[in-house]
Design an enzyme around this catalytic site. Sequence first.
Site, PDB file in Angstrom:
ATOM      1  N   GLU A  12       7.483   2.091  -3.728  1.00  0.00           N
ATOM      2  CA  GLU A  12       8.588   2.533  -4.334  1.00  0.00           C
ATOM      3  C   GLU A  12       8.160   2.547  -5.642  1.00  0.00           C
ATOM      4  O   GLU A  12       7.445   1.710  -6.353  1.00  0.00           O
ATOM      5  CB  GLU A  12       9.604   1.321  -4.202  1.00  0.00           C
ATOM      6  N   THR A  17       9.996   7.230  -3.222  1.00  0.00           N
ATOM      7  CA  THR A  17       9.763   6.209  -2.404  1.00  0.00           C
ATOM      8  C   THR A  17       8.812   6.585  -1.468  1.00  0.00           C
ATOM      9  O   THR A  17       8.717   7.897  -0.981  1.00  0.00           O
ATOM     10  CB  THR A  17      11.328   5.952  -1.459  1.00  0.00           C
ATOM     11  N   ASP A 125      -3.522   6.791 -14.694  1.00  0.00           N
ATOM     12  CA  ASP A 125      -2.807   5.514 -14.099  1.00  0.00           C
ATOM     13  C   ASP A 125      -3.639   4.741 -13.232  1.00  0.00           C
ATOM     14  O   ASP A 125      -3.133   4.545 -11.996  1.00  0.00           O
ATOM     15  CB  ASP A 125      -1.458   6.059 -13.637  1.00  0.00           C
TER      16      ASP A 125
HETATM   17  P1  ADP Z   1       4.560   6.504  -7.128  1.00  0.00           P
HETATM   18  O1  ADP Z   1       4.031   7.806  -8.194  1.00  0.00           O
HETATM   19  O2  ADP Z   1       6.039   6.856  -7.096  1.00  0.00           O
HETATM   20  O3  ADP Z   1       4.395   5.277  -8.032  1.00  0.00           O
HETATM   21  P2  ADP Z   1       2.544   6.174  -5.557  1.00  0.00           P
HETATM   22  O4  ADP Z   1       1.820   7.469  -5.074  1.00  0.00           O
HETATM   23  O5  ADP Z   1       2.080   5.312  -6.547  1.00  0.00           O
HETATM   24  O6  ADP Z   1       4.019   6.350  -5.713  1.00  0.00           O
HETATM   25  O7  ADP Z   1       2.654   5.272  -4.063  1.00  0.00           O
HETATM   26  C1  ADP Z   1       3.565   3.987  -4.452  1.00  0.00           C
HETATM   27  C2  ADP Z   1       3.012   3.168  -3.451  1.00  0.00           C
HETATM   28  O8  ADP Z   1       3.198   3.490  -1.932  1.00  0.00           O
HETATM   29  C3  ADP Z   1       1.399   2.712  -3.362  1.00  0.00           C
HETATM   30  O9  ADP Z   1       1.242   1.393  -4.209  1.00  0.00           O
HETATM   31  C4  ADP Z   1       1.376   2.306  -2.013  1.00  0.00           C
HETATM   32  O10 ADP Z   1       1.628   1.159  -1.685  1.00  0.00           O
HETATM   33  C5  ADP Z   1       2.153   3.254  -1.232  1.00  0.00           C
HETATM   34  N1  ADP Z   1       1.223   4.410  -0.725  1.00  0.00           N
HETATM   35  C6  ADP Z   1       1.158   5.685  -1.518  1.00  0.00           C
HETATM   36  N2  ADP Z   1       0.498   6.268  -0.862  1.00  0.00           N
HETATM   37  C7  ADP Z   1       0.111   5.849   0.395  1.00  0.00           C
HETATM   38  C8  ADP Z   1      -0.694   6.258   1.506  1.00  0.00           C
HETATM   39  N3  ADP Z   1      -1.338   7.686   1.725  1.00  0.00           N
HETATM   40  N4  ADP Z   1      -0.772   5.534   2.599  1.00  0.00           N
HETATM   41  C9  ADP Z   1      -0.408   4.472   2.608  1.00  0.00           C
HETATM   42  N5  ADP Z   1       0.583   3.729   1.666  1.00  0.00           N
HETATM   43  C10 ADP Z   1       0.663   4.729   0.263  1.00  0.00           C
END
Ligand code: ADP
Length: 495
Positions: A12, A17, A125
């Site tokens: 999240e 999400t 980031d």
């Molecule tokens: P936001 O930009 O909303 O912060 P993120 O891209 O950083 O979203 O993703 C949030 C979280 O979701 C990550 O820290 C990770 O835990 C999970 N996540 C994101 N992409 C993946 C993926 N391709 N496979 C598994 N988990 C993912």
Amino acid sequence: MEMYETLGKVGEGSYGTVMKCKHKDTGQIVAIKIFYEKPEKSVNKIATREIKFLKQFRHENLVNLIEVFKQKRKIHLVFEFIDHTILDELQHYCHGLESKRLRKYLFQIIRAVDYLHNNNIIHRDIKPENILVSQSGITKLCDFGFARTLAGPGDIYTDYVATRWYRAPELVLKDTSYGKPVDIWALGCMIIEMATGNPHLPSSSDLDLLHRIVLKVGNLTPHLQSIFAKSPIFDGVILPQVQHPQNARKKYPKLNGLLADMVHACLQIDPAERISSHDLLHHEYFTRDGFVEKFLPELRAKLLQEAKLNSFMKTKDIPKENELMREERKTNFNNTMINNSHFGKETEKEKKSKDIRIRVFKIKGGKGDTSELKKLEYESVHRQQDAIDNAHATCLDTKPVIIEPPNSVNPSTNANGMKEDSYAGGCMIMPPINLTNNLMAANSNLNIPYSNPRLGERAKKKQTTGQVISNNRQEDTGPTQGGDDLCEERNLKRN
Ligand code: ADP
């Protein structure tokens, strides 16, 4: 979304999400990032930026975008599902990662950053929750919502708030002419955290962060000092002047000597003094004892193994070992191993299929707001080949022409049939991390020797899939304690 069965929430963020889902026809497991509807302007901007970058820049250490669609006014990004994040590992290994694992992860993370920097992209980031790790130990940088092309001379950057703990001093002080060194600073902070288990500069406000930077890293440069003195936010505040050891190994005594050298080179207050991603890849930390020569074939084998399970990575595109070594030497480890023309030109057919695999379409019933996506589709078709072939593609900010998108394609044609838990191991040297067992246990405090600063926060968000969520970019999170006691502090929020 009708094509996918939802298995649970895995993440999240401030803008959306992330759900773990299974393609109903093929069984492929994916991560779908569903952007919030509001605030519409900033969500659209972040989503558009992320799509733009992920479509143009493909590398085996960057997360793979499969498709994009819009439903009920929400933008959905479908990614390959990657097992867990570095943050998840740090929650389990409270004292930091074991040194061999650490070196393999860092090499891949820096490869990804080097690839971006060579393409004039700054990620902005970099942090443990944005580094995904596959079961076989392949790391993938994710979250391109803040990524952007390097500004030209005189251009300024605006409207950007990275996660505070990893923010470079020039960002905290809102110096508008920052660049690639902000990623190097974040890397330096993350390396310490990965090696020790403790965040280096946890902070609850910009002033708190600056204070910690001065205490733990170094005094501000005259230029930064003058911005600080003029800033109304810090009016009347005087930062201490601190004597720091010149010697990196004295400054970072908890780190292995070469790692301390590397961190010291990353954490220079003056951005111009910070090491480049290229020099990081060639640092003795990686080159000593034949690590690169040994690890590259291992990495290639892992990529091959994963590619077998994943049809959007073509095994025939993976270079042979000798080609790989030659290419890596020639190109300073910058190139991708799988997916681009450095290892043989793509045929027209392959180019086309790449364009089709990454597509944007609108789900019937959704209303409005397609212009950005249409623009992106147009840009993708016309720029993708250039971007992939040209290691210095930078044409992201030109004005796109709006055209109608191609006909919607049945989502199932895009799926690659990868089955959950079908990874068989084969060439794994790094032991796989069983998140479901280990992290569930950690979250219920069964197996950990002592608590981790982030655990309380994350445990609150434990989900039914066995994965937990965090990635909260909250701005102010209340007071934090001094660095060494952090492992005892349960409820420290990451911002
Ligand atoms: P936001 O930009 O909303 O912060 P993120 O891209 O950083 O979203 O993703 C949030 C979280 O979701 C990550 O820290 C990770 O835990 C999970 N996540 C994101 N992409 C993946 C993926 N391709 N496979 C598994 N988990 C993912």
